[in-house]
Design an enzyme around this catalytic site. Structure first.
Site, PDB file in Angstrom:
ATOM      1  N   ARG A 143     -14.649  -5.997 -25.339  1.00 56.67           N
ATOM      2  CA  ARG A 143     -13.590  -6.959 -26.035  1.00 56.67           C
ATOM      3  C   ARG A 143     -13.140  -6.273 -27.127  1.00 56.67           C
ATOM      4  O   ARG A 143     -11.902  -6.329 -27.537  1.00 56.67           O
ATOM      5  CB  ARG A 143     -14.204  -8.342 -26.353  1.00 56.67           C
ATOM      6  CG  ARG A 143     -13.344  -9.268 -27.236  1.00 56.67           C
ATOM      7  CD  ARG A 143     -13.839 -10.617 -27.184  1.00 56.67           C
ATOM      8  NE  ARG A 143     -15.020 -11.272 -27.045  1.00 56.67           N
ATOM      9  CZ  ARG A 143     -16.056 -10.983 -27.931  1.00 56.67           C
ATOM     10  NH1 ARG A 143     -15.722 -10.342 -29.356  1.00 56.67           N
ATOM     11  NH2 ARG A 143     -17.340 -11.385 -27.802  1.00 56.67           N
ATOM     12  N   TYR A 163      12.618 -15.845 -26.219  1.00 56.45           N
ATOM     13  CA  TYR A 163      11.809 -16.083 -24.911  1.00 56.45           C
ATOM     14  C   TYR A 163      11.363 -17.542 -24.885  1.00 56.45           C
ATOM     15  O   TYR A 163      10.611 -17.940 -25.913  1.00 56.45           O
ATOM     16  CB  TYR A 163      10.972 -15.114 -24.668  1.00 56.45           C
ATOM     17  CG  TYR A 163      10.102 -15.226 -23.165  1.00 56.45           C
ATOM     18  CD1 TYR A 163      10.743 -15.170 -22.220  1.00 56.45           C
ATOM     19  CD2 TYR A 163       8.818 -15.787 -23.593  1.00 56.45           C
ATOM     20  CE1 TYR A 163       9.677 -15.375 -20.923  1.00 56.45           C
ATOM     21  CE2 TYR A 163       8.052 -16.141 -22.171  1.00 56.45           C
ATOM     22  CZ  TYR A 163       8.557 -15.783 -21.058  1.00 56.45           C
ATOM     23  OH  TYR A 163       7.856 -15.839 -19.818  1.00 56.45           O
ATOM     24  N   LYS A 199       7.178  -6.193 -18.393  1.00 54.15           N
ATOM     25  CA  LYS A 199       8.290  -5.708 -18.015  1.00 54.15           C
ATOM     26  C   LYS A 199       8.563  -4.373 -17.971  1.00 54.15           C
ATOM     27  O   LYS A 199       7.986  -3.801 -17.123  1.00 54.15           O
ATOM     28  CB  LYS A 199       9.257  -6.560 -19.127  1.00 54.15           C
ATOM     29  CG  LYS A 199       8.940  -8.019 -19.452  1.00 54.15           C
ATOM     30  CD  LYS A 199       8.930  -9.053 -18.439  1.00 54.15           C
ATOM     31  CE  LYS A 199       8.324 -10.311 -18.534  1.00 54.15           C
ATOM     32  NZ  LYS A 199       8.583 -10.922 -19.996  1.00 54.15           N
ATOM     33  N   ASP A 206      10.342  -8.569 -31.406  1.00 54.60           N
ATOM     34  CA  ASP A 206      10.003  -8.640 -29.976  1.00 54.60           C
ATOM     35  C   ASP A 206      10.869  -7.513 -29.347  1.00 54.60           C
ATOM     36  O   ASP A 206      12.039  -7.885 -29.111  1.00 54.60           O
ATOM     37  CB  ASP A 206      10.175  -9.895 -29.370  1.00 54.60           C
ATOM     38  CG  ASP A 206       9.542  -9.981 -27.720  1.00 54.60           C
ATOM     39  OD1 ASP A 206       9.933  -9.083 -27.181  1.00 54.60           O
ATOM     40  OD2 ASP A 206       9.164 -11.237 -27.184  1.00 54.60           O
TER      41      ASP A 206
HETATM   42  C1  PLP Z   1       8.133 -12.209 -20.706  1.00 52.91           C
HETATM   43  C2  PLP Z   1       8.463 -12.057 -22.137  1.00 52.91           C
HETATM   44  C3  PLP Z   1       7.572 -12.495 -23.047  1.00 52.91           C
HETATM   45  C4  PLP Z   1       6.222 -13.118 -22.557  1.00 52.91           C
HETATM   46  O1  PLP Z   1       5.549 -12.052 -21.987  1.00 52.91           O
HETATM   47  P1  PLP Z   1       4.092 -12.234 -20.998  1.00 52.91           P
HETATM   48  O2  PLP Z   1       3.670 -11.069 -20.691  1.00 52.91           O
HETATM   49  O3  PLP Z   1       5.054 -13.041 -19.720  1.00 52.91           O
HETATM   50  O4  PLP Z   1       3.270 -13.236 -21.419  1.00 52.91           O
HETATM   51  C5  PLP Z   1       7.747 -12.487 -24.342  1.00 52.91           C
HETATM   52  N1  PLP Z   1       8.974 -11.967 -24.850  1.00 52.91           N
HETATM   53  C6  PLP Z   1       9.937 -11.526 -23.992  1.00 52.91           C
HETATM   54  C7  PLP Z   1      11.379 -11.197 -24.560  1.00 52.91           C
HETATM   55  C8  PLP Z   1       9.692 -11.697 -22.534  1.00 52.91           C
HETATM   56  O5  PLP Z   1      10.833 -11.081 -21.835  1.00 52.91           O
END
Ligand code: PLP
Length: 381
Positions: free
Chosen positions: A48, A100, A197, A172
């Protein structure tokens, strides 16, 4: 000469194993580590806190984003959750419209209960950003491009304004990745990713990354990573490292395809609007060019009739109707229902996230097949 991005990516994790020389980072599938003696540690005690496979990924991400340290989490939202823990009850955080949906849900329905307040603002308007700080925001969280309308926010100006008010700028960077945009180099304090992604790139793992600019922020985020424990497992860390090796190649190919698809959509009579920053007006493109080296591979578009949407989603043959983005497989998403059911109150329509809007994540298939698929569902133009 600092190492180029492509070189760091290609060799992600490849020089770690001194003992065997393994080129592929070993998957340290272990929960705990033997101590050499009382009071001694190999540097690893319990997974962890730290795990070699995860650390190789974290060190690579810190390098790619010019941060002091990076942290890998079990999902993008887990990374955002650790960052929200930096704030206290009563703190106000400004977030960009078009964030998001899951991030907004976490702020409003998760942290609202603990007294953390959110202010939804148009982060592409620097006056609105300034106003949020005048009203006491302790931080701003932006996506640029925004989701799903791909609007561009000025990361340099936002970071500068945040710092004038002693606040943090958090970006982000999921849609662009360090290959196209490096927010810390533009002034941001923290960069966060859904690694599910582009960083993974193969639609095969859910993961998140947070990168801190300063050692001080890194210590705080690292504390919460260990204290909360939503860490990325060794196998999934390996999958992201493996994905990173081809990140630059994938994005280059995806972006090239995206430009053709966006242009084709733009000329189609049944398409009212195309949202793709590479096709935007001169002013937006100038801002984009000042902070990014490309326009990415996500395109949203609005068809002329909502009745066409279910037909498209049912009849596509190459595009896959699924939520998510960034993988080698092209996906089509219906944002109003799938990713943006949680949105700043009453704003869905005003923002243009309506029942005629579709979002495409362009993959690495041949562009002729992608356009052929769109032709078959939209009709020839
Ligand atoms: C998918 C996404 C998230 C969330 O991420 P997860 O891996 O699905 O928890 C946050 N920000 C953006 C821009 C995203 O496309």
């Amino acid at each position: 000469m600092p190492m180029k991005m492509e070189t760091i990516l290609a060799q992600a994790g490849s020089r770690w194993d001194e003992r065997t020389g393994a080129i592929s980072m070993p998957v340290y599938q272990t929960a705990t580590f033997r101590h050499p003696a009382l009071g001694q540690s190999t540097g690893f005690d319990y997974s962890r806190t730290s795990n070699p496979t995860r650390l190789a990924l974290e060190e690579t991400m810190a390098k790619l984003d010019s941060g002091s340290k990076a942290f890998a989490f079990a999902s993008g939202l887990a990374a955002i959750d650790a960052i929200i823990h930096l704030f206290n009850s009563g703190d106000r955080i400004a977030i960009s419209e078009g964030l998001y949906g899951g991030t907004l849900r976490l702020f409003e329905k998760g942290y609202g209960n603990f007294g953390v307040k959110v202010a939804c603002i148009d982060a592409t308007d620097i006056r609105a950003v300034k106003k949020a700080f005048e009203e006491g925001a302790k931080a701003i969280l932006v996506e640029s491009p925004t989701n799903p309308l791909l609007r561009i926010a000025d990361i340099v100006a936002i970071s500068k304004t945040a710092h004038e008010y002693g606040a943090l700028a958090i970006v982000d960077n999921t849609f662009f990745t360090p290959v196209l945009q490096r927010p810390i180099e533009l002034g941001a304090d923290i960069v966060v990713y859904s690694a599910s992604k582009y960083l993974s790139g193969h639609n095969d793992v859910v993961a998140g990354i947070a990168v801190a600019k300063t050692q001080e922020l890194a210590e705080k985020i690292g504390f919460f990573q260990n204290a909360i424990g939503a860490v990325l497992g060794p196998q999934d860390s390996w999958l992201i490292l493996r994905g990173l090796k081809t990140l630059s190649l994938r994005i280059t190919a995806q972006q090239k395809n995206a430009r053709f698809v966006a242009e084709w959509l733009k000329s189609h009579p049944r398409v009212n609007k195309v949202y793709y920053p590479g096709l935007d007006d001169v002013e937006v493109r100038a801002l984009l060019d000042s902070q990014s080296s490309g326009a990415g591979a996500v395109i949203s578009f609005e068809v002329d009739d909502a009745a066409l949407v279910p037909e498209i989603l049912k009849n596509v043959n190459i595009f896959i109707f699924a939520e998510s983005l960034g993988g080698v497989e092209s996906l089509v998403t219906f944002p109003a229902v799938q990713t943006h059911s949680d949105i700043c109150a009453g704003e869905r329509d005003r923002l243009g996230i309506n029942d005629r809007l579709l979002r495409l994540s362009i993959g690495v298939e041949h562009v002729d097949d992608l356009i052929g698929d769109l032709k078959s569902v939209l009709g020839r133009n």
